[in-house]
Motif scaffolding. Structure first.
Motif, PDB file in Angstrom:
ATOM      1  N   SER A 204     -23.548 -17.880 -31.050  1.00 48.18           N
ATOM      2  CA  SER A 204     -22.573 -18.694 -30.119  1.00 48.18           C
ATOM      3  C   SER A 204     -21.390 -18.610 -30.999  1.00 48.18           C
ATOM      4  O   SER A 204     -21.325 -18.350 -32.442  1.00 48.18           O
ATOM      5  CB  SER A 204     -23.104 -20.104 -30.035  1.00 48.18           C
ATOM      6  OG  SER A 204     -22.487 -20.913 -28.973  1.00 48.18           O
ATOM      7  N   GLU A 275     -24.660 -15.547 -19.702  1.00 50.62           N
ATOM      8  CA  GLU A 275     -25.042 -16.974 -19.941  1.00 50.62           C
ATOM      9  C   GLU A 275     -23.939 -17.507 -20.727  1.00 50.62           C
ATOM     10  O   GLU A 275     -24.402 -17.969 -21.696  1.00 50.62           O
ATOM     11  CB  GLU A 275     -26.198 -17.065 -20.729  1.00 50.62           C
ATOM     12  CG  GLU A 275     -27.579 -16.166 -19.792  1.00 50.62           C
ATOM     13  CD  GLU A 275     -28.671 -16.344 -20.645  1.00 50.62           C
ATOM     14  OE1 GLU A 275     -28.930 -16.598 -22.098  1.00 50.62           O
ATOM     15  OE2 GLU A 275     -29.832 -15.799 -20.354  1.00 50.62           O
ATOM     16  N   TYR A 375     -20.570 -28.861 -26.028  1.00 53.83           N
ATOM     17  CA  TYR A 375     -21.365 -29.369 -27.211  1.00 53.83           C
ATOM     18  C   TYR A 375     -21.029 -30.568 -27.766  1.00 53.83           C
ATOM     19  O   TYR A 375     -20.863 -30.753 -28.967  1.00 53.83           O
ATOM     20  CB  TYR A 375     -21.630 -28.509 -28.026  1.00 53.83           C
ATOM     21  CG  TYR A 375     -22.198 -26.954 -27.655  1.00 53.83           C
ATOM     22  CD1 TYR A 375     -23.487 -27.034 -27.103  1.00 53.83           C
ATOM     23  CD2 TYR A 375     -21.451 -25.757 -27.497  1.00 53.83           C
ATOM     24  CE1 TYR A 375     -24.293 -25.967 -26.466  1.00 53.83           C
ATOM     25  CE2 TYR A 375     -22.135 -24.513 -26.843  1.00 53.83           C
ATOM     26  CZ  TYR A 375     -23.258 -24.591 -26.487  1.00 53.83           C
ATOM     27  OH  TYR A 375     -23.580 -23.597 -25.846  1.00 53.83           O
TER      28      TYR A 375
HETATM   29  N1  LLP Z   1     -28.003 -18.390 -23.896  1.00 55.46           N
HETATM   30  C1  LLP Z   1     -28.809 -19.063 -24.817  1.00 55.46           C
HETATM   31  C2  LLP Z   1     -30.204 -18.492 -24.563  1.00 55.46           C
HETATM   32  C3  LLP Z   1     -28.164 -19.939 -25.705  1.00 55.46           C
HETATM   33  O1  LLP Z   1     -29.163 -20.157 -26.821  1.00 55.46           O
HETATM   34  C4  LLP Z   1     -26.957 -20.342 -25.576  1.00 55.46           C
HETATM   35  C5  LLP Z   1     -26.310 -21.202 -26.716  1.00 55.46           C
HETATM   36  C6  LLP Z   1     -26.158 -19.895 -24.565  1.00 55.46           C
HETATM   37  C7  LLP Z   1     -26.824 -19.085 -23.681  1.00 55.46           C
HETATM   38  C8  LLP Z   1     -24.620 -20.227 -24.542  1.00 55.46           C
HETATM   39  O2  LLP Z   1     -23.935 -19.882 -25.736  1.00 55.46           O
HETATM   40  P1  LLP Z   1     -22.434 -20.017 -25.670  1.00 55.46           P
HETATM   41  O3  LLP Z   1     -22.017 -19.276 -24.506  1.00 55.46           O
HETATM   42  O4  LLP Z   1     -22.140 -21.545 -25.294  1.00 55.46           O
HETATM   43  O5  LLP Z   1     -21.835 -19.672 -26.932  1.00 55.46           O
HETATM   44  N2  LLP Z   1     -24.137 -26.697 -30.556  1.00 55.46           N
HETATM   45  C9  LLP Z   1     -23.678 -25.182 -31.227  1.00 55.46           C
HETATM   46  C10 LLP Z   1     -23.750 -24.178 -30.389  1.00 55.46           C
HETATM   47  C11 LLP Z   1     -25.284 -23.906 -30.094  1.00 55.46           C
HETATM   48  C12 LLP Z   1     -25.446 -22.834 -29.023  1.00 55.46           C
HETATM   49  C13 LLP Z   1     -27.092 -22.809 -28.911  1.00 55.46           C
HETATM   50  N3  LLP Z   1     -27.342 -21.651 -27.568  1.00 55.46           N
HETATM   51  C14 LLP Z   1     -22.055 -25.651 -31.254  1.00 55.46           C
HETATM   52  O6  LLP Z   1     -21.750 -26.847 -31.330  1.00 55.46           O
HETATM   53  O7  LLP Z   1     -21.262 -24.913 -31.787  1.00 55.46           O
END
Ligand code: LLP
Length: 419
Positions: A204, A275, A375
């Motif tokens: 991420s 996603e 988040y």
């Molecule tokens: N798909 C899966 C399987 C994931 O584990 C995640 C995020 C996403 C999609 C979405 O990722 P994004 O597009 O939002 O980067 N709490 C942390 C971020 C944790 C992300 C966990 N997985 C923060 O505040 O930076």
């Protein structure tokens, strides 16, 4: 702040056509504020970047799971990436189409699998052989065939914070790349699962294209190999992870990111799933807070605000940077700026929202903690018995309360004093 709905008009910070000052008066602080126009634009940017290619944008619910946000996205035709039975229930309650839901996560329980099966979701992203077996048992018990994608760990360095890097071979996520083909082929022995896709997610807040491309190439190599063995792969899910600009980062644009992936995929005819979480909602939200006290010591100047690490844990947990803006800019000039430590009321030194911020402040001033739409609220807690903040969605000149501030009664509602 170009392309943003958060702009100064005169000395006042506005969200769309409403001043944050007015929102604070109406709904109190701390309070999460979202721009519907920015959310809408972010979704449309993703959707249109795929042009005519068969695709499904599956919003990663964990980034922000407010029902109003889920409902808005579902009305645009969005799909959803969920990681728990709770997120499944939220999406269904918000009107999401079960046939657009993918279920990710490294530790799905039997009951969560059954819930996904009975909702008739699009796909389970399975992360181990043991999980495949459990899913087969759940599907058999329910007399169903579970649609499955294997989440493969491509061993690619996402070059992001180690806590949110997921695609390295030493991470807990996914099936090791070198074992993927074997497990795909052996999945045939499970009578109640049907292989439909191939999935990966490498991390991420990625700010470079290269890791995405590297992972995509590895997945395409595997896909070709599986098809060569006679397996029909209907969709390729490339996960989420696109970063946003918190301070000086310059992540790729959605358009360039999707175009680069589509160029790699070429003429293959699989449906493409993506996603995104943060890149859909992160920039569209802020946390509005009020300065309770200014505390000047011989060593430091502190602005003690009414929001804290329980409301927004990213600074404490990842040392994350969020820009902090004054809601009303001090124009009098009487107030010299100081370098402030912007901290919350919680009893931990790690309870900070920003270090070393140059601000001109008075007690009672409002501050906006920017880029807090992802988040933020979804990772909030009741630590120190603090009720979670309200959430407000702004649409033009209308501000809608989309989640009430928690009451103290609701915090203690399910607890029991022994006789
Ligand atoms: N798909 C899966 C399987 C994931 O584990 C995640 C995020 C996403 C999609 C979405 O990722 P994004 O597009 O939002 O980067 N709490 C942390 C971020 C944790 C992300 C966990 N997985 C923060 O505040 O930076």
């Amino acid at each position: 702040m170009s392309n943003s709905s958060f702009n100064y008009l005169g000395n006042n910070l506005f969200v769309e056509s409403i001043s944050l000052d007015l929102i604070a008066k109406k709904f109190g602080t701390p309070c999460y504020v979202y721009s519907q126009a920015m959310l809408t634009a972010a979704y449309k940017e993703f959707d249109s970047a795929f042009a005519k290619r068969d695709h499904l944008v599956c919003y990663a619910v964990k980034a922000n799971s407010n029902l109003a946000i889920l409902n808005l996205l579902s009305r645009f035709g969005s799909g959803f990436d969920i990681v728990s039975g709770g997120e499944l229930q939220r999406v269904l309650k918000a009107g999401g189409d079960p046939q657009k839901i993918v279920f990710s996560g490294v530790g799905k329980s039997f009951d969560e699998m059954c819930a996904g099966l009975s909702a008739n979701i699009l796909c389970f992203n399975v992360e181990s052989e043991a999980e495949l077996e459990k899913l087969n048992n759940a599907a058999s018990k329910m007399n169903r065939i579970a649609p499955v994608s294997l989440r493969v760990n491509p061993d690619v360095d996402a070059r992001t914070h180690p806590y949110i890097s997921t695609g390295l071979k030493e991470n807990k996520f996914g099936i090791p790349f070198d074992e993927a083909e074997k497990i795909y082929m052996s999945a045939k022995r499970f009578k109640n699962v049907r292989i439909t896709g191939l999935d990966c997610h490498i991390g991420s807040q990625l700010t470079e294209l290269e890791p995405f491309i590297e992972a995509c190439r590895k997945m395409l190599g595997l896909l070709d190999c599986l098809e060569g063995q006679g397996l029909k792969i209907e969709h390729l899910d490339l996960g989420g992870g696109l970063g946003i600009r918190y301070s000086a980062e310059s992540p790729p644009s959605v358009k360039n990111y999707i175009a680069a992936l589509c160029a790699e995929i070429g003429r293959r005819d699989q449906r493409i799933l993506i996603e995104p979480g943060r890149s859909l909602v992160g920039s569209a939200g802020l946390l509005l807070t009020r300065v309770e006290y200014l505390k000047h010591t011989p060593y430091r100047d502190f602005a003690i605000v009414d929001a804290a690490m329980n409301d927004l844990i990213r600074p404490a947990l990842y040392d994350a940077y969020h820009e902090i803006l004054p809601v009303v800019v001090d124009s009098g000039g009487s107030n010299r700026t100081k370098i402030y430590q912007v901290v919350g009321p919680i009893c931990e030194t790690g309870d900070f929202l920003g270090h070393d911020r140059e601000l001109a402040l008075n007690e009672g001033d409002l501050l906006a903690i920017m880029s807090a739409g992802a988040y933020g609220m979804s990772m909030s807690s009741n630590y120190n018995s603090r009720p979670r903040p309200a959430e407000v969605m702004v649409d033009g000149d209308c501000a809608h309360l989309i989640r009430e501030r928690e009451s103290l009664d609701s915090l203690m509602f399910s607890e029991v004093i022994l006789p």
